[in-house]
Enzyme design. Sequence first.
Site: not given
Length: 170
Positions: A76, A103
């Site tokens: 996925e 991040h």
Amino acid sequence: MRVHIATDHAGLDLSHHLMARLTEHGYEMIDHGPVEYDAADDYPAFCISAAQGVREDRENGLDSLGIVLGGSGNGEQMAANKVAGIRAALVWNTDTAKLAREHNDAQVMALGGRQHEFEEALELALAFLAEPFSGDERHVRRIGQLAEFERTGDIAGKLSAVTPRPFTAS
């Protein structure tokens, strides 16, 4: 915030649980399917559709993220990452959920429906959805390099400087 969600048969029950619970938390859920359980269904179209929905919303200035689910979350994630401009991250604990946003400014989280209990999955989704991107220069630079490679097939001055070499044990 709008949240696009998609799954295959392996994450269908979890998808329904997350849609109900995230709605209770104030999120606007957009379901990209499937509509019903089919053990032979294929995740790519569902997950790509969800990632495209996120990209389109964000291009139109809407606050939008995505969740893609399957048995492991691996395929996925790969499917969502095929959508130009989308960064999908496989999440397996709270730290990876937060770091994907902080991040990497990931817009889509992938989660293994067979890997997490419902309440743990909800906790991971809430962590991902709530965490802002830090905007730190080093993270912006790295994301820019990913986008540059996606556009051009190169990272100017970086990719050509990498010299592969055989490993030799000492």
